[in-house]
Motif scaffolding. Structure first.
Motif, mmCIF file in Angstrom:
data_model
loop_
_atom_site.group_PDB
_atom_site.id
_atom_site.type_symbol
_atom_site.label_atom_id
_atom_site.label_comp_id
_atom_site.label_asym_id
_atom_site.label_seq_id
_atom_site.Cartn_x
_atom_site.Cartn_y
_atom_site.Cartn_z
ATOM 1 N N GLN A 64 0.857 -1.176 0.000
ATOM 2 C CA GLN A 64 0.000 0.000 0.000
ATOM 3 C C GLN A 64 0.895 1.228 0.000
ATOM 4 O OE1 GLN A 64 -2.548 -0.512 3.412
ATOM 5 N NE2 GLN A 64 -3.919 -1.901 2.324
ATOM 6 N N ALA A 65 1.115 1.774 -1.191
ATOM 7 C CA ALA A 65 2.098 2.845 -1.353
ATOM 8 C C ALA A 65 1.721 4.097 -0.571
ATOM 9 C CB ALA A 65 2.267 3.171 -2.837
ATOM 10 N N THR A 119 2.962 7.755 -2.956
ATOM 11 C CA THR A 119 1.945 8.078 -3.959
ATOM 12 C C THR A 119 1.943 9.563 -4.337
ATOM 13 O OG1 THR A 119 0.375 8.277 -2.127
ATOM 14 C CG2 THR A 119 0.400 6.196 -3.339
ATOM 15 N N CYS A 139 6.996 0.763 -4.815
ATOM 16 C CA CYS A 139 5.920 0.088 -5.550
ATOM 17 C C CYS A 139 6.369 -1.200 -6.228
ATOM 18 C CB CYS A 139 5.331 1.038 -6.591
ATOM 19 S SG CYS A 139 4.677 2.575 -5.894
ATOM 20 N N ASP A 160 7.474 -5.106 -6.587
ATOM 21 C CA ASP A 160 7.217 -6.351 -5.854
ATOM 22 C C ASP A 160 8.491 -6.882 -5.201
ATOM 23 O OD1 ASP A 160 4.556 -6.310 -6.525
ATOM 24 O OD2 ASP A 160 4.808 -7.545 -8.328
#
Length: 630
Positions: free
Chosen positions: A51-52, A71, A600, A602
């Protein structure tokens, strides 16, 4: 019943009989043959979703703190300064200097500065403009005659700029409020970061504990007041911390402990500025040149990895150019005669003048007229006229001729050295290096005994010294694991020790020199292992930070690199590309933007150091989780 109906009924009976026979055969097969047991489906562990908007990216600079959610389009930028109220009455006022630094008052400083400026002048006059015409000769005396006659004009008797209100006696003030604290008030001014490290000194507020307390206060203030994140909610947030490529590991350890334990972030990722710069600019490989306010870092990054041997840190930056520009303007009769380098508001004015007037465009020559305004608390707004010539070109060129800074007796160039070790991490690279050397010695001795057995009773003198001694020497130097193994493991001891000592002496002499930015780039690229990597780096030089943010800087640096690069690479490199604004972004925020991109990805899931892990294992988690060699 007709014959046709009887035939149809008989056909249906036969069909039923066949179906019954098939069912019986199936039952027999099931009883006689063991069917494989299908294991129950085991659900894969769900990967925690990133959850950025709950990740805070922090890029702490020497002069500016950049912080924001991953974000956010851009970070908030805050002067990285704090004013603390005196705890006792009559306490002496203390203020960390903005533009003054150690090494400027030595007896050789002025002579070195003059010699450096002479070199700059020679380069300026030796170059023609793009149209092939020689530059118009301009002396400082011509500008001085005009500037000495200038008197300021009053534009407004009230500047409408006020000192920070301290009537309620706040314990501390941060950022702009700290800069505008009246010197008569009982506050001391501290900049907790200096040249990329914690600002540790012998003066008031110069201890490690005090510097960390200042950092915690400034960052907590920015989180609460500017990002509107309550400190009690930090347990739901994660943090990405950007650090210099050549860092003080003890300082990084203490800052991570502050973020996780004292401030209460749930997890932290630590990553290097240069790698984040490539993420932010969208490049896979580049020679990253970060010219900040107080330091300049050069490093070659390839596919997200910073080459250890290519890292350089130069102990000068934009503030040194500002100070030199002030000296040059004084020589040209600077009309604002009350200007002092010890006054923080005057330093802010000089910074603005440098950014407005200075350039690296060889085609701009002759005298030009300028104007500027002073707007200070409790003072009128004054308008000054100013005539300048080559001073605007000379000042930024000092980044390529740092002798003109006049800094004597200071370490001006830093290379990457091995860690001194940490008592909390017994299995660090020192342990691994020593263990490897002992294993190599043991295996070599075993092989020698098998191949060349000694006569009974014969004890030859071994030429091999204690591997731990050689290991200690290798640890002081920035050698890769393979190099260290070669040097310590199988070479002759005397040759190894002498080679290491000579290398250490060469490094010490090298670090005493003040390299220009262009020479530092050439040295960094030349330190890369393969010619293919070197070719990549020459083809993409990424210039970021605010210290070299001048008109014409791209063409100027490109020209100098082309002229000084080894002849063997001129035919291999199609074009030396200097990038100053990747994706048309502000070069001062690209590193922070790269940290937001990192949040962001993975793959970042593997890099998080959680609060409980840190409390249990401490600094060992940095060695295990960092995306670079800790």
């Amino acid at each position: 019943m007709t014959q046709t109906d009887r035939d149809a009924e008989n056909g249906r009976d036969r069909e039923k009989d066949r179906e019954k026979e098939k069912e019986k055969e199936k039952e027999k097969e099931q009883r006689g043959v063991k069917r494989p047991i299908v294991p129950a489906a085991v659900p894969e562990p769900l990967q925690e979703q990133i959850q950025a908007n709950f990740i805070v990216v922090i890029h702490p600079g020497s002069r500016t703190l950049r912080m924001g959610r991953a974000t956010d389009t851009l970070p908030i930028s805050v002067p990285h300064v704090i004013a603390r109220r005196h705890k006792q009455g009559g306490q002496r006022h203390y203020e960390d200097q903005c533009l003054l630094r150690d090494g400027l008052n030595a007896t050789e400083s002025n002579e070195q500065r003059q010699n450096g400026l002479k070199m700059v002048d020679q380069v300026i006059w030796s170059k023609k403009m793009s149209n092939g015409v020689r530059r118009t000769p301009v002396s400082a005396e011509q500008a001085r005659l005009y500037n000495r006659q200038i008197r300021p004009a009053v534009l407004d008797p009230n500047s409408k700029v006020n000192w920070t209100n301290t009537s309620h006696q706040p314990e501390y003030l941060v950022g702009e409020e700290a800069l505008y604290v009246n010197p008569a008030d009982c506050y001391s001014i501290h900049w907790p970061v200096c040249r990329g490290h914690l600002n540790i000194h012998s003066g008031p507020g110069g201890s490690l504990t005090a510097a960390l307390a200042d950092l915690e206060t400034i960052w907590s203030h920015a989180l609460q007041k500017l990002l509107e994140i309550p400190l009690k909610d930090l347990k739901y947030y994660r943090c990405i911390l950007l650090i210099p490529d050549i860092c003080n590991r003890q300082h990084v350890k203490e800052v991570v402990n502050m973020l996780l334990v004292k401030m209460g972030f749930s997890a932290v990722v630590v990553h290097q500025e240069s790698v984040c710069v490539t993420f932010g600019s969208g490049l896979s490989s580049a020679c990253v040149v970060d010219v900040g306010d107080q330091k300049t870092s050069v490093c070659c990054v390839e596919d997200g990895v910073s080459h250890r041997s290519s890292r350089l840190c130069l102990a000068y930056g934009g503030s040194d150019v500002t100070r030199c520009f002030f000296w040059l303007m004084q020589r040209a009769g600077f009309p604002y005669r009350e200007c002092q380098l010890s006054n923080k508001l005057d330093c802010m004015l000089l910074q603005q003048l440098k950014e407005s007037f200075c350039h690296l465009d060889q085609d701009i020559s002759g005298l030009q007229d300028h104007e500027f305004r002073t707007r200070f608390p409790d003072s009128p707004v004054l308008l000054y006229q100013l005539r300048l010539g080559d001073e605007k070109l000379q000042a930024p060129m000092t980044l390529f001729y740092p002798a003109a800074f006049g800094i004597v007796g200071q370490k001006m160039t830093s290379l990457l050295h091995r860690s001194q070790g940490d008592t909390e991490d017994p299995h660090d690279e020192h342990f691994l290096l020593t263990t490897q050397s002992k294993q190599d010695q043991s295996s070599k001795a075993t092989t020698d005994r098998k191949l060349f057995p000694k006569p009974a009773g014969f004890e030859g003198e071994s030429n091999m010294c204690d591997p731990s001694e050689k290991g200690n020497l290798a640890q002081d130097l920035d050698l890769g694991h393979a190099q260290a193994e070669c040097l310590v493991g199988g070479a002759d001891a005397e040759e190894t020790s002498s080679a290491l000592l000579s290398r250490k002496t060469a490094m010490t002499q090298f670090e005493g020199r003040a390299l220009g930015v262009d020479k530092a780039i050439l040295h960094s690229i030349d330190s890369c292992a393969s010619d293919e990597t070197k070719r990549k780096m020459y083809s993409c030089i990424l210039l970021v930070g605010g210290g070299l943010l001048f008109h014409g800087a791209q063409e100027f640096l490109q020209h100098r690199i082309l002229n000084k690069m080894p002849p063997s690479f001129r035919c291999l490199v199609e074009n030396v590309d200097v990038i100053t604004r990747p994706k048309d972004m502000d070069p001062r925020v690209i590193a922070w933007k790269g940290g937001a991109v990192l949040a962001c990805l993975d793959t970042t899931q593997e890099l998080w150091i959680h609060q409980r892990e840190w409390q249990r294992f401490g600094v060992r988690m940095l060695r295990e989780r960092a995306a670079f060699v800790w």
